[in-house]
Design a protein around this motif. Sequence first.
Motif, PDB file in Angstrom:
ATOM      1  N   GLU A   1      -4.157  -5.917   8.196  1.00 29.87           N
ATOM      2  CA  GLU A   1      -3.666  -4.798   7.395  1.00 29.87           C
ATOM      3  C   GLU A   1      -4.672  -3.664   7.526  1.00 29.87           C
ATOM      4  O   GLU A   1      -5.812  -3.768   7.078  1.00 29.87           O
ATOM      5  CB  GLU A   1      -3.491  -5.209   5.936  1.00 29.87           C
ATOM      6  CG  GLU A   1      -2.818  -4.128   5.101  1.00 29.87           C
ATOM      7  CD  GLU A   1      -2.439  -4.611   3.713  1.00 29.87           C
ATOM      8  OE1 GLU A   1      -1.244  -4.828   3.466  1.00 29.87           O
ATOM      9  OE2 GLU A   1      -3.360  -4.782   2.884  1.00 29.87           O
TER      10      GLU A   1
ATOM     11  N   TRP B   1      -3.551   0.455   3.023  1.00 34.13           N
ATOM     12  CA  TRP B   1      -2.594   0.163   1.956  1.00 34.13           C
ATOM     13  C   TRP B   1      -2.867   1.107   0.803  1.00 34.13           C
ATOM     14  O   TRP B   1      -4.012   1.441   0.516  1.00 34.13           O
ATOM     15  CB  TRP B   1      -2.768  -1.280   1.475  1.00 34.13           C
ATOM     16  CG  TRP B   1      -1.949  -1.625   0.259  1.00 34.13           C
ATOM     17  CD1 TRP B   1      -0.683  -2.140   0.242  1.00 34.13           C
ATOM     18  CD2 TRP B   1      -2.318  -1.455  -1.116  1.00 34.13           C
ATOM     19  NE1 TRP B   1      -0.245  -2.306  -1.048  1.00 34.13           N
ATOM     20  CE2 TRP B   1      -1.229  -1.889  -1.912  1.00 34.13           C
ATOM     21  CE3 TRP B   1      -3.464  -0.969  -1.750  1.00 34.13           C
ATOM     22  CZ2 TRP B   1      -1.262  -1.858  -3.300  1.00 34.13           C
ATOM     23  CZ3 TRP B   1      -3.493  -0.926  -3.144  1.00 34.13           C
ATOM     24  CH2 TRP B   1      -2.406  -1.381  -3.904  1.00 34.13           C
TER      25      TRP B   1
ATOM     26  N   SER C   1       2.028   0.570   3.417  1.00 33.67           N
ATOM     27  CA  SER C   1       0.987  -0.135   4.158  1.00 33.67           C
ATOM     28  C   SER C   1       1.211   0.018   5.653  1.00 33.67           C
ATOM     29  O   SER C   1       2.335   0.158   6.124  1.00 33.67           O
ATOM     30  CB  SER C   1       0.954  -1.625   3.790  1.00 33.67           C
ATOM     31  OG  SER C   1       2.173  -2.255   4.143  1.00 33.67           O
TER      32      SER C   1
ATOM     33  N   ARG D   1       0.134  -1.997   9.138  1.00 32.64           N
ATOM     34  CA  ARG D   1      -0.410  -3.263   9.609  1.00 32.64           C
ATOM     35  C   ARG D   1      -0.227  -3.396  11.115  1.00 32.64           C
ATOM     36  O   ARG D   1       0.665  -2.781  11.710  1.00 32.64           O
ATOM     37  CB  ARG D   1       0.239  -4.434   8.885  1.00 32.64           C
ATOM     38  CG  ARG D   1       1.716  -4.636   9.198  1.00 32.64           C
ATOM     39  CD  ARG D   1       2.280  -5.756   8.345  1.00 32.64           C
ATOM     40  NE  ARG D   1       3.466  -6.347   8.944  1.00 32.64           N
ATOM     41  CZ  ARG D   1       4.064  -7.438   8.509  1.00 32.64           C
ATOM     42  NH1 ARG D   1       3.573  -8.069   7.453  1.00 32.64           N
ATOM     43  NH2 ARG D   1       5.144  -7.922   9.099  1.00 32.64           N
TER      44      ARG D   1
END
Length: 247
Positions: free
Chosen positions: A7, A10, A19, A21
Amino acid sequence: MSVRFEELAWRPTPLGEISLRRRRDPRLDLDVYEVKLDDEFLMSSLFTAGEIALARLGLAPLSGPGLDVAVGGLGLGYTARTVLADDRVGALLVVEAVEDVIDWHRRELLPFAAGLATDPRTRLARADFFARVAGGDGLDPDAPGRRFDAVLLDVDHSPRHVLHPSHADFYTPAGRRRLARLLHPGGVFALWSDDPPDPGFEAVLAEVFPTSRAHVVRFANPLTGGESANTVYVVQTSTGPDLVEQA
């Protein structure tokens, strides 16, 4: 070898938790970058044909150098990068509501979008595209009333599937007329949609713009092994002042 999952960023926002990722897809042997809003996937680097086509189809009707272009929604940057690849473009304003998304690009977390934020033609503006259109001052917070040769929008899933209720008015005839005021005569508005062409929305566009077309963009889907499609709506104002006056 990349890590299997990471990740990268966020943050809670007024629209939900957003978020960024990166995950390694062993079947495809590549890194996949994804953006999620809460539990909903907004975009993926696996599916970029529609975002690229939005820029190419939106700029195709235009001619001449020094084009002034606005993009609503930065995302992973594919639309903006494709705009900058067109040598006719003299200036690009990207209007993005979420500061963190702008920060992803300034920090170069997305290798395929490297150089977007530092291109001298680019300015990244933290603003709500829909609120700017509704407010009547235009898209550029620093230049009220500024008009563009092209406005390209990729924020909502479709005109009927919006990310926030406040966006819905933009897709009405009144919203289209407000948008028309932001375009030079002969200017283009192009919109990405995840849904098939919508005859009802096409009728709304035809009420305001003399030229309107829905393009179906088909592309291979590596997850299903089949084909998927997006829609890009492209409309153009008249070359004279009458449309703007009526708007």
